[in-house]
Scaffold this active site. Sequence first.
Site, mmCIF file in Angstrom:
data_model
loop_
_atom_site.group_PDB
_atom_site.id
_atom_site.type_symbol
_atom_site.label_atom_id
_atom_site.label_comp_id
_atom_site.label_asym_id
_atom_site.label_seq_id
_atom_site.Cartn_x
_atom_site.Cartn_y
_atom_site.Cartn_z
ATOM 1 C CB ALA A 187 41.531 7.491 39.324
ATOM 2 C CG HIS A 188 42.782 11.946 37.063
ATOM 3 N ND1 HIS A 188 43.885 12.198 36.196
ATOM 4 C CD2 HIS A 188 42.453 10.529 35.995
ATOM 5 C CE1 HIS A 188 44.171 11.332 35.179
ATOM 6 N NE2 HIS A 188 43.213 10.493 35.411
ATOM 7 C CG ASN A 189 38.823 14.804 36.100
ATOM 8 O OD1 ASN A 189 40.002 14.569 35.679
ATOM 9 N ND2 ASN A 189 38.216 15.826 36.256
ATOM 10 C CD GLN A 197 46.351 14.826 36.277
ATOM 11 O OE1 GLN A 197 45.450 14.325 36.531
ATOM 12 N NE2 GLN A 197 47.077 14.579 35.142
ATOM 13 N NE ARG A 203 45.758 19.458 41.569
ATOM 14 C CZ ARG A 203 45.356 19.855 42.814
ATOM 15 N NH1 ARG A 203 45.840 19.169 44.026
ATOM 16 N NH2 ARG A 203 45.164 21.055 42.696
#
EC number: 2.3.1.191
Lengths: 351, 351, 351
Positions: free
Chosen positions: B239-241, B198, B218
Amino acid sequence: MTATIKLGELAEFLGATLRGSPEKEITGLATLQEAGPAQLSFLANPQYRKYLVDSRAAAVLLKAADAEGFTGDALVVGDPYLAYAKVSHLFDPKPKAAGGIHPSAMIADDAQVDPAASIGAFAVIESGARIAAGVTVGAHCFIGARCEIGADGWLAPRVTLYHDVRIGQRVVIQSGAVIGGEGFGFANAKGVWHKIAQVGGVLIGDDVEIGVNTAVDRGALADTVIGNGVKLDNQIQIAHNVQIGDHTAMAACVGISGSTRIGKHCMLAGGVGLVGHIDICDNVFITGMTMVTHSITEPGAYSSGTAMQPAAEWRKSAARLRQLDDMARRLKQLEKRVGEVTPGSNASSEG
Amino acid sequence: MTATIKLGELAEFLGATLRGSPEKEITGLATLQEAGPAQLSFLANPQYRKYLVDSRAAAVLLKAADAEGFTGDALVVGDPYLAYAKVSHLFDPKPKAAGGIHPSAMIADDAQVDPAASIGAFAVIESGARIAAGVTVGAHCFIGARCEIGADGWLAPRVTLYHDVRIGQRVVIQSGAVIGGEGFGFANAKGVWHKIAQVGGVLIGDDVEIGVNTAVDRGALADTVIGNGVKLDNQIQIAHNVQIGDHTAMAACVGISGSTRIGKHCMLAGGVGLVGHIDICDNVFITGMTMVTHSITEPGAYSSGTAMQPAAEWRKSAARLRQLDDMARRLKQLEKRVGEVTPGSNASSEG
Amino acid sequence: MTATIKLGELAEFLGATLRGSPEKEITGLATLQEAGPAQLSFLANPQYRKYLVDSRAAAVLLKAADAEGFTGDALVVGDPYLAYAKVSHLFDPKPKAAGGIHPSAMIADDAQVDPAASIGAFAVIESGARIAAGVTVGAHCFIGARCEIGADGWLAPRVTLYHDVRIGQRVVIQSGAVIGGEGFGFANAKGVWHKIAQVGGVLIGDDVEIGVNTAVDRGALADTVIGNGVKLDNQIQIAHNVQIGDHTAMAACVGISGSTRIGKHCMLAGGVGLVGHIDICDNVFITGMTMVTHSITEPGAYSSGTAMQPAAEWRKSAARLRQLDDMARRLKQLEKRVGEVTPGSNASSEG
């Protein structure tokens, strides 16, 4: 790490009727199926009675009724599960904390730590905190200003207490739990949120257990209150000014919104959510993942949600559910129409 | 620990119209029902107006309309709840952190810590991190490489920032929160999961609050982005993004899956879940424990789930729900049949 | 912080067919839409094929079929997503931990730490623990007595392992995770809960990943068991004596109750809850927020819950749902009545 206790000593400890040699040595606990010849087992749930006859256990904790016809060694007690709970601590491999204050711990000058307490490595204890005799504060714990921890408490490594958290006797707090965090209090003005200082504290009774990574927020004005004997599992969220009655238990992942009051001897299964500002009376059981949106005034069991289905069937049900209001109106109209063409019947008032 | 402030000073601080003695001393805040004679209270929610007349409060924050007919001392303001939010900080018993770097803290040689920042005991600050003036980093915090924390931020004890987390000004992060963890990214090949590094970071705006034990992952490639003024309660998973628009607020236990975008001024109640890769427009309100499986393009309120029932009734409902598709087909057929035997009617097209 | 790798080296690393100059320098990864002229991108999901032609990426990982007609530089591979997973680690800006034991760490005399392991600041490693070569233990970690961590594991800062947790090779544990906490075991006697010591441990296989603030409780008697290749996202709760089969993955906020067994290659989406003492067979997929109250014996996809609606419509649906049992009975009666007045038809047995 492994205790060895004679069967006779266990009988005495429990006040049990011994059947077998008092000299037999017990080194641990196991289920009926898995117990070896030096392990004690127990029969509490009737559905496991079938495993009794073939168990290799050194001895079995059981009721008098189950002892009849059982030829192995036994400790006969009134409540085998409670007896198992009591002896389990004798065989617990959990390390005992070293006494005293670890040299790396950082203790404020005016904090009071009883000489019979244990403070772990890198623990931080802030100004005015009071730690009673017999308390274990694990490594990496943070005990905020003016906190009080009553006698014989046990805090796992890495527990955070913000300031002004008062805890009764024999309280157990698992790792990652955070007590006294600043609750979610904001005033919205023209679309922007303004933080409200959370000036209350947290008051926790005796014999409480708080699970891994569980959060109990401090009160906005008055204290958040957890009664005596309350048991909170892991990953639970208790918002500001919640009040929980004595001996209520909650399984993991429950969320209680602000200012909600829960009675005594309630049980909340895993994943239950309660909105804020409601009252739950004593002796309520709420099944798993139920969404509670209003007060409950009658003891009993409550549920929400839908039963699991294969996903393809579920998609049909979910689509139909959105048509349900339409279906209900059509059904009513059909009843009316059928009632008109079959005079003397009274279809629409049934049910 | 307890502040004492004169009523006249509070009036000046708030720009309020004072009714009563400016010399009256206020030592704290409480609700109308619980306030003592040295405490300030407030009337914001009309349903509490009934408690006004009997309140023992030293003075009450209220609107001009509510001040009419009230004979006690008062601070008359346009928005009593906002006024309460503002004065609450004056009476907050939260300890002020000592200035400077605690001698036990571990700061990388090339980290930049402003002399007007406060770094707590056992904190770790890694290479290249930059901590601005007025920032408090609590005990046991970990600030990863190249992180930036803008002016006047407050990190409770035990907050983790992984590397490359950039945070704006006046951001509050509660204990146990983890920002920049490695999101759930895996490629499945022949049934085995292969980890995807990530490589993105986290970008957090100004005036954000992040609650106890909340996780913000991240980005997988680009950054996860939290807008200005966003308020996240406890035990939340981002969660990511994910991208969250300015001034959106989420209550506890919400979960947002990867790459989902949420607009500005949204409110998500407790326990809401969003699938990944969807868009929620501005000004959406989602009620508690709702499961959001597709994008929302119109402002408004949205819900899912079923209402709580006594468990015995619920079991019947849940069983019937699985028959709903069958019921719908039978209803349609019945409409058709009744339509055939009562010509001229048109039952099946109703609703 | 930023790696620079030649395209030819990447082709060799992946065993890919190179199209373009092997000397081209790649400095990072990005999506097709966001990639700059020194970044590598990938095409895995067919719905992004539309972005391929205009991508500014230095080169693209793609399948042979997608490479046809694409004129840019490419690395042609069998599985572009897996190839992206592999190269992602080459560009990961995550800092490498310094080798050896940080001078502030507190290591028990009889703990065994391999010289090729890295132990971070303020870490605590208790008696009898064993840390293998290549393991990184982050700052503020607590490793309990007799724990074992296999080769090449990576523990983020602030991970807690209670005593007797055994972990395989290459296991990744994110910040805030707690392994081996004392599960929720209590015997109720006359309304009062008595704690049951949790004397089992936790056994974790190879190549497991455990997310931020996830909790895995120790066993009550035998161990809690996590199989090889299992991936657990953030904020998950795994209760005592759960068993999880190899290569099963769970998204965030899942809760698994005690003694439940889950098969191999299962996928649980976010927010799923499982009751205790059930069995889930191999190759089961459970959609988000599903409540699983009984065993699953057939592979396939399963769901529960209701679809989201605008809140006003939802209130009608929810009210109607509580009338569903009544509606079902009225429908049946209507079918019977219609059947009576239209002899020869057979309405009530349809569906």
